[in-house]
Design a protein around this motif. Structure first.
Motif, short mmCIF file in Angstrom:
data_model
loop_
_atom_site.label_atom_id
_atom_site.label_comp_id
_atom_site.label_asym_id
_atom_site.label_seq_id
_atom_site.Cartn_x
_atom_site.Cartn_y
_atom_site.Cartn_z
N THR A 165 4.40 -6.65 -9.82
CA THR A 165 3.07 -6.07 -10.01
C THR A 165 1.98 -7.13 -9.85
O THR A 165 0.81 -6.78 -9.76
CB THR A 165 2.93 -5.42 -11.40
OG1 THR A 165 3.25 -6.40 -12.39
CG2 THR A 165 3.87 -4.23 -11.52
N ASP A 166 2.37 -8.40 -9.78
CA ASP A 166 1.44 -9.49 -9.50
C ASP A 166 1.12 -9.45 -8.01
O ASP A 166 1.99 -9.72 -7.17
CB ASP A 166 2.08 -10.82 -9.90
CG ASP A 166 1.20 -12.04 -9.61
OD1 ASP A 166 0.23 -11.93 -8.83
OD2 ASP A 166 1.51 -13.11 -10.16
N GLU A 167 -0.10 -9.11 -7.67
CA GLU A 167 -0.48 -8.92 -6.27
C GLU A 167 -0.30 -10.18 -5.43
O GLU A 167 0.10 -10.10 -4.27
CB GLU A 167 -1.91 -8.40 -6.16
CG GLU A 167 -2.07 -6.99 -6.64
CD GLU A 167 -3.47 -6.45 -6.46
OE1 GLU A 167 -4.22 -6.99 -5.61
OE2 GLU A 167 -3.82 -5.50 -7.16
N LYS A 168 -0.59 -11.33 -5.98
CA LYS A 168 -0.43 -12.59 -5.24
C LYS A 168 1.05 -12.84 -4.95
O LYS A 168 1.42 -13.16 -3.82
CB LYS A 168 -1.03 -13.76 -6.00
CG LYS A 168 -0.85 -15.07 -5.23
CD LYS A 168 -1.58 -16.21 -5.85
CE LYS A 168 -1.38 -17.54 -5.19
NZ LYS A 168 -0.68 -17.65 -3.96
N SER B 14 3.48 -10.66 -4.86
CA SER B 14 3.93 -9.64 -3.92
C SER B 14 3.45 -9.94 -2.50
O SER B 14 4.21 -9.85 -1.53
CB SER B 14 3.45 -8.26 -4.37
OG SER B 14 3.87 -7.26 -3.47
N GLY B 15 2.20 -10.33 -2.36
CA GLY B 15 1.65 -10.65 -1.04
C GLY B 15 2.31 -11.86 -0.42
O GLY B 15 2.60 -11.87 0.79
N ARG C 102 6.38 3.58 -4.85
CA ARG C 102 5.58 2.37 -4.59
C ARG C 102 6.39 1.33 -3.84
O ARG C 102 5.90 0.71 -2.88
CB ARG C 102 5.09 1.80 -5.92
CG ARG C 102 4.31 0.50 -5.78
CD ARG C 102 3.97 -0.12 -7.16
NE ARG C 102 3.55 -1.48 -7.00
CZ ARG C 102 4.36 -2.54 -6.96
NH1 ARG C 102 5.67 -2.37 -7.09
NH2 ARG C 102 3.89 -3.76 -6.81
#
Length: 96
Positions: A39-42, A44-45, A72
């Motif tokens: 859920t950490d966008e960084k 995950s990206g 998701r």
């Protein structure tokens, strides 16, 4: 020479994000898929970029997520496969 450096710069950035330097083993696609679902966008990206840089060897782990993940997670797998382009061709039956 300048165009070669410009062409290799994005690859170096992706490898740096993946924690893979000269002489290091390539990142583990299964571990990166775990990071992709974070859920950490960084995190995950960064995992998405690293999986795209890994290329074709990342396809089976992404197909597994595509088939067994939450809605998701399936979206994350599908968009990462899109980023692989032709290198993710083995995933076409699962995408269909």
């Amino acid at each position: 020479m300048r165009s070669t450096v410009s062409a290799l710069l994005p690859l170096g950035l992706v490898l740096a994000l993946a924690g893979c330097g000269p002489g290091d083993a390539p990142p583990d696609p299964a571990a990166l898929v775990g990071d992709l679902t974070s859920t950490d966008e960084k995190k995950s990206g960064d995992a998405r970029l690293a999986l795209i840089s890994v290329g074709e060897p990342a396809t089976p782990a992404l197909v597994g997520l595509l088939q067994n993940g939450s809605p998701r997670e399936r979206v994350l797998a599908a968009t990462t496969l899109w980023g692989l382009g032709a290198r993710g061709a083995a995933a076409v039956p699962a995408l269909a």
